[in-house]
Design a protein around this motif. Structure first.
Motif, PDB file in Angstrom:
ATOM      1  N   HIS A   4     -12.293 -10.580 -30.412  1.00  0.00           N
ATOM      2  CA  HIS A   4     -12.787 -10.800 -29.051  1.00  0.00           C
ATOM      3  C   HIS A   4     -13.717 -12.010 -29.026  1.00  0.00           C
ATOM      4  O   HIS A   4     -14.164 -12.491 -30.063  1.00  0.00           O
ATOM      5  CB  HIS A   4     -13.540  -9.561 -28.555  1.00  0.00           C
ATOM      6  N   LYS A   5     -14.007 -12.478 -27.827  1.00  0.00           N
ATOM      7  CA  LYS A   5     -14.937 -13.589 -27.674  1.00  0.00           C
ATOM      8  C   LYS A   5     -16.335 -13.053 -27.384  1.00  0.00           C
ATOM      9  O   LYS A   5     -16.507 -11.948 -26.863  1.00  0.00           O
ATOM     10  CB  LYS A   5     -14.475 -14.520 -26.565  1.00  0.00           C
ATOM     11  N   LYS A  23     -20.028  -9.921 -15.546  1.00  0.00           N
ATOM     12  CA  LYS A  23     -18.745 -10.607 -15.342  1.00  0.00           C
ATOM     13  C   LYS A  23     -17.992 -10.764 -16.652  1.00  0.00           C
ATOM     14  O   LYS A  23     -16.803 -10.411 -16.756  1.00  0.00           O
ATOM     15  CB  LYS A  23     -18.995 -11.977 -14.701  1.00  0.00           C
ATOM     16  N   PHE A  24     -18.647 -11.288 -17.667  1.00  0.00           N
ATOM     17  CA  PHE A  24     -17.964 -11.516 -18.942  1.00  0.00           C
ATOM     18  C   PHE A  24     -17.649 -10.191 -19.642  1.00  0.00           C
ATOM     19  O   PHE A  24     -16.588 -10.048 -20.256  1.00  0.00           O
ATOM     20  CB  PHE A  24     -18.797 -12.436 -19.832  1.00  0.00           C
ATOM     21  N   SER A  26     -16.897  -7.432 -18.207  1.00  0.00           N
ATOM     22  CA  SER A  26     -15.748  -6.833 -17.527  1.00  0.00           C
ATOM     23  C   SER A  26     -14.433  -7.464 -17.962  1.00  0.00           C
ATOM     24  O   SER A  26     -13.367  -6.881 -17.773  1.00  0.00           O
ATOM     25  CB  SER A  26     -15.897  -6.962 -16.005  1.00  0.00           C
ATOM     26  N   GLN A  27     -14.514  -8.655 -18.551  1.00  0.00           N
ATOM     27  CA  GLN A  27     -13.321  -9.350 -19.022  1.00  0.00           C
ATOM     28  C   GLN A  27     -13.077  -9.149 -20.521  1.00  0.00           C
ATOM     29  O   GLN A  27     -12.250  -9.844 -21.121  1.00  0.00           O
ATOM     30  CB  GLN A  27     -13.442 -10.847 -18.720  1.00  0.00           C
ATOM     31  N   GLY A  28     -13.806  -8.200 -21.107  1.00  0.00           N
ATOM     32  CA  GLY A  28     -13.568  -7.853 -22.501  1.00  0.00           C
ATOM     33  C   GLY A  28     -14.397  -8.613 -23.520  1.00  0.00           C
ATOM     34  O   GLY A  28     -14.197  -8.448 -24.724  1.00  0.00           O
ATOM     35  N   TRP A  29     -15.348  -9.437 -23.054  1.00  0.00           N
ATOM     36  CA  TRP A  29     -16.183 -10.187 -23.976  1.00  0.00           C
ATOM     37  C   TRP A  29     -17.299  -9.318 -24.540  1.00  0.00           C
ATOM     38  O   TRP A  29     -17.814  -8.424 -23.859  1.00  0.00           O
ATOM     39  CB  TRP A  29     -16.817 -11.379 -23.255  1.00  0.00           C
ATOM     40  N   GLU A 222     -19.354 -15.893 -10.924  1.00  0.00           N
ATOM     41  CA  GLU A 222     -18.003 -16.440 -10.816  1.00  0.00           C
ATOM     42  C   GLU A 222     -17.982 -17.913 -11.218  1.00  0.00           C
ATOM     43  O   GLU A 222     -17.047 -18.386 -11.884  1.00  0.00           O
ATOM     44  CB  GLU A 222     -17.477 -16.282  -9.389  1.00  0.00           C
ATOM     45  N   TRP A 225     -18.065 -18.232 -14.986  1.00  0.00           N
ATOM     46  CA  TRP A 225     -16.744 -17.965 -15.575  1.00  0.00           C
ATOM     47  C   TRP A 225     -15.840 -19.192 -15.443  1.00  0.00           C
ATOM     48  O   TRP A 225     -15.183 -19.598 -16.402  1.00  0.00           O
ATOM     49  CB  TRP A 225     -16.111 -16.755 -14.891  1.00  0.00           C
ATOM     50  N   LYS A 226     -15.844 -19.797 -14.266  1.00  0.00           N
ATOM     51  CA  LYS A 226     -15.019 -20.988 -14.040  1.00  0.00           C
ATOM     52  C   LYS A 226     -15.504 -22.163 -14.880  1.00  0.00           C
ATOM     53  O   LYS A 226     -14.699 -22.954 -15.378  1.00  0.00           O
ATOM     54  CB  LYS A 226     -15.042 -21.357 -12.558  1.00  0.00           C
ATOM     55  N   HIS A 229     -14.323 -21.887 -18.422  1.00  0.00           N
ATOM     56  CA  HIS A 229     -12.873 -22.021 -18.561  1.00  0.00           C
ATOM     57  C   HIS A 229     -12.309 -23.269 -17.888  1.00  0.00           C
ATOM     58  O   HIS A 229     -11.086 -23.450 -17.848  1.00  0.00           O
ATOM     59  CB  HIS A 229     -12.190 -20.773 -17.994  1.00  0.00           C
TER      60      HIS A 229
END
Length: 269
Positions: A4-5, A23-24, A26-29, A222, A225-226, A229
């Motif tokens: 994982h990150k 946020k991160f 919730s995305q598996g980080w 948000e 996150w953007k 990425h």
């Protein structure tokens, strides 16, 4: 190495740091939380998936403490750190002549020295996880055009912007992305603080009195996150930030006149 990150977040006890952690997470980080506020970090950790976070007490002004915190985060996450979010910061408002030496030095140390120390400490970890690693700094709309009634704070955020631009070039050979967030007034506990030691009025009241909007903290998460990425260097968040950037580029004379005559939203009294 972990599959994982991992993101390491300063100022993770509340506000923008907490929102970005959620946020991160919730995305598996895996999320490493750093702050001087241990109870606040525990509250943030309780909002994250079980077993996917770690807590590190860190005063960002302490260079050696940075190394210890990042090493602890890497140990907890399985050896990997992909993003370091240099987010910890404090407000300071009021006319410059109202600010005392102690509060000026504290603002400079946390908002500017803390970011420089964080970048130094982060580099070996981000180089090891490159390409795809990122140093994300929290700048401000106050780093786009100087904010009357917040000279010291604006100076620190212009500094963060400069650090971002410098390291974007310095670290390009290492394939480490460097970028920043430039939010306007965000709905966090910081705007419920007094702007300086001489004032008894919260920043929120000044912002609302000036007719400016307060942006939900979820929008900053948000944007973070953007930013991690995406490819952009600076990421403006909220209407105020976008308006200031537009005015600074296309009508600087008008913006100068407005800042000299308008109500000072971060002013002292």
């Amino acid at each position: 190495m972990a599959s994982h990150k991992t993101i390491f977040i300063t100022g993770g006890a509340s506000g923008i740091g907490r929102a970005v952690a959620i946020k991160f997470g919730s995305q598996g980080w895996f999320v490493g939380l750093a702050d001087v506020n241990e109870s606040g970090m525990k509250e943030t950790a309780a909002l994250l998936p079980t077993g996917k976070s770690s807590i590190h007490k860190l005063d960002v002004r302490d260079r050696a403490a940075w190394d210890a915190a990042l090493e602890g985060c890497a140990e907890a996450s399985g050896g990997r750190i992909d993003v370091v979010f240099n987010n910890a910061g404090i407000p300071l408002g009021g006319n410059l002549i109202e600010n005392n030496a102690a509060e000026i030095e504290r603002c400079l140390d946390i908002n500017l020295k803390g970011v420089l120390f964080g970048a130094q400490a982060a580099h070996p970890w981000l180089k090891a996880s490159a390409p795809g690693s990122c140093l994300l700094n929290t700048a401000s709309a106050a780093g786009i055009y100087g904010t009357p009634g917040a000279a010291v704070y604006s100076a620190t955020k212009f500094g963060v912007r400069a650090i971002t631009e410098c390291l974007d070039a310095e670290w390009a050979p290492d394939e480490i992305k460097v970028c920043d967030l430039m939010p306007g007034f965000i709905d966090t506990p910081l705007i419920d603080m007094n702007p300086n030691q001489q004032s008894n009025e919260h920043i929120r009241g000044r912002v609302l009195e000036a007719g400016l909007e307060i942006t939900p903290v979820s929008e900053v998460a948000e944007a973070a996150w953007k930013a991690v990425h995406g490819d952009a260097l600076h990421h403006r968040v909220g209407k105020t930030a976008h308006r200031i950037a537009f005015a600074a580029r296309w009508m600087p004379g008008r913006l100068r006149k407005m800042t000299r005559t308008s109500l000072k939203p971060l002013g002292g009294h």
